[in-house]
Scaffold this motif. Structure first.
Motif, short mmCIF file in Angstrom:
data_model
loop_
_atom_site.label_atom_id
_atom_site.label_comp_id
_atom_site.label_asym_id
_atom_site.label_seq_id
_atom_site.Cartn_x
_atom_site.Cartn_y
_atom_site.Cartn_z
N THR A 220 36.97 39.68 44.29
CA THR A 220 36.60 40.88 43.53
C THR A 220 37.77 41.34 42.67
N LEU A 221 38.95 41.33 43.21
CA LEU A 221 40.12 41.75 42.44
C LEU A 221 40.44 40.78 41.31
N GLU A 222 40.28 39.48 41.57
CA GLU A 222 40.57 38.50 40.53
C GLU A 222 39.55 38.57 39.39
N SER A 223 38.33 38.94 39.69
CA SER A 223 37.31 39.02 38.65
C SER A 223 37.25 40.39 37.97
N SER A 224 38.09 41.32 38.38
CA SER A 224 38.06 42.66 37.79
C SER A 224 39.07 42.83 36.67
N GLY A 225 39.65 41.70 36.21
CA GLY A 225 40.65 41.80 35.15
C GLY A 225 40.09 42.32 33.84
N SER A 226 38.82 42.04 33.57
CA SER A 226 38.20 42.48 32.31
C SER A 226 37.48 43.81 32.44
N ALA A 227 37.59 44.44 33.60
CA ALA A 227 36.92 45.72 33.79
C ALA A 227 37.62 46.81 32.99
N GLY A 228 36.87 47.76 32.50
CA GLY A 228 37.43 48.83 31.70
C GLY A 228 38.07 49.91 32.56
N GLU A 229 38.45 50.98 31.87
CA GLU A 229 39.07 52.10 32.56
C GLU A 229 38.12 52.75 33.55
N ALA A 230 36.83 52.67 33.26
CA ALA A 230 35.87 53.32 34.16
C ALA A 230 35.86 52.67 35.54
N ALA A 231 36.20 51.36 35.60
CA ALA A 231 36.18 50.64 36.87
C ALA A 231 37.54 50.66 37.58
N LYS A 232 38.52 51.30 36.96
CA LYS A 232 39.86 51.31 37.54
C LYS A 232 39.89 51.95 38.93
N PRO A 233 39.24 53.11 39.15
CA PRO A 233 39.26 53.67 40.52
C PRO A 233 38.63 52.72 41.55
N LEU A 234 37.58 52.00 41.13
CA LEU A 234 36.95 51.06 42.04
C LEU A 234 37.90 49.91 42.38
N VAL A 235 38.61 49.42 41.37
CA VAL A 235 39.55 48.33 41.61
C VAL A 235 40.68 48.79 42.53
N GLU A 236 41.16 49.99 42.33
CA GLU A 236 42.23 50.52 43.19
C GLU A 236 41.73 50.67 44.63
N GLY A 237 40.47 51.07 44.78
CA GLY A 237 39.91 51.19 46.13
C GLY A 237 39.81 49.83 46.82
N VAL A 238 39.44 48.79 46.05
CA VAL A 238 39.36 47.45 46.63
C VAL A 238 40.76 46.95 47.02
N GLU A 239 41.75 47.24 46.16
CA GLU A 239 43.11 46.84 46.49
C GLU A 239 43.60 47.52 47.76
N LEU A 240 43.31 48.81 47.87
CA LEU A 240 43.72 49.54 49.07
C LEU A 240 43.03 48.97 50.31
N THR A 241 41.74 48.64 50.18
CA THR A 241 41.01 48.06 51.30
C THR A 241 41.60 46.71 51.71
N GLU A 242 41.98 45.89 50.74
CA GLU A 242 42.57 44.59 51.04
C GLU A 242 43.91 44.76 51.76
N ARG A 243 44.72 45.70 51.28
CA ARG A 243 46.01 45.92 51.93
C ARG A 243 45.84 46.40 53.37
N GLU A 244 44.89 47.28 53.60
CA GLU A 244 44.65 47.78 54.95
C GLU A 244 44.14 46.66 55.87
N LEU A 245 43.29 45.81 55.32
CA LEU A 245 42.77 44.70 56.12
C LEU A 245 43.89 43.75 56.51
N LEU A 246 44.73 43.38 55.56
CA LEU A 246 45.83 42.48 55.85
C LEU A 246 46.84 43.11 56.81
N LYS A 247 47.05 44.42 56.67
CA LYS A 247 47.97 45.11 57.57
C LYS A 247 47.42 45.12 59.00
#
Length: 218
Positions: A106-133
């Motif tokens: 999801t993070l790799e495919s969100s490179g072309s997402a606009g500013e509107a999707a930025k909060p969603l991408v940040e939420g996915v990144e936070l979820t991935e970090r928490e999972l790995l932690k």
């Protein structure tokens, strides 16, 4: 008193010899009374001590063997208990790897997402970090093999890529992340390997980094 002129018969001979025999018997009794009887004790077998020492040595050997076996059993049981605690989550952690893969895609495919999707991408990144932690907290770590020498114990080569700028056999691309739990491989990293560069260990090759490259920065 018997007449000396009368003929001697067996009866008269026995009567004459009786006082003599009685006196001899009395002398023998007196002699026996002066001699102390010998006291004899049963003699112990000559090899009794050796037999007892052999029995003690045998019992000691059996005790030492039993003690060593119990000690080995205790250590083996402790090791099995530690392994059970350490690797009890292996199956569960392996099932969670697909969740981590989906978050990464999801993070790799969100490179072309606009500013509107930025909060969603940040939420996915936070979820991935928490999972790995969380996985790292339970002994599961992600491998970071890029730039490392290919190690068949931790990596699975998917293709070779011509790249003379790095030593031959260096991992240049990670197709799918690999993971370890403790010191055991949970899933190998699927990688692309460089081909055409200098051989590892030659003067032209760059210094090799540690194998596998476990990523614990997440």
């Amino acid at each position: 008193m018997p007449d000396p002129t009368s003929p001697r018969t067996p009866e008269t001979e026995t009567a004459d010899e009786a006082p003599t025999n009685a006196a001899a018997a009395t002398d023998e009794q007196r002699a026996d009374g002066t001699v102390e009887p010998e006291v004899t004790e049963p003699a112990a077998p000559a090899d009794r001590t050796a037999e007892l020492e052999a029995a003690v040595a045998d019992l000691r050997d059996r005790f030492l063997r039993s003690h060593a076996e119990m000690e080995n059993l205790r250590r083996r049981t402790e090791r099995e208990v530690q392994d059970a605690r350490k690797y009890a989550l292996t199956a569960f952690a392996r099932d969670l790897l697909s969740v981590a893969d989906n978050l990464r895609r999801t993070l790799e495919s969100s490179g072309s997402a606009g500013e509107a999707a930025k909060p969603l991408v940040e939420g996915v990144e936070l979820t991935e970090r928490e999972l790995l932690k969380t996985l790292d907290k339970h002994g599961v770590a992600k491998l970071d093999p890029k730039g490392q020498p290919f190690d068949p114990n931790f990596h699975q080569a998917m293709f070779e890529a011509p790249d003379p700028s790095v030593p031959n056999g260096t991992v240049v691309q990670v197709v799918q992340d690999g993971y370890v739990i403790g010191d055991r491989l949970l899933r190998p990293a699927m990688v692309g390997v460089a081909r055409g560069g200098p051989k590892p260990g030659s003067a032209e090759a760059a210094p090799a980094e540690p194998k596998a490259g476990v990523d614990r920065t997440a």
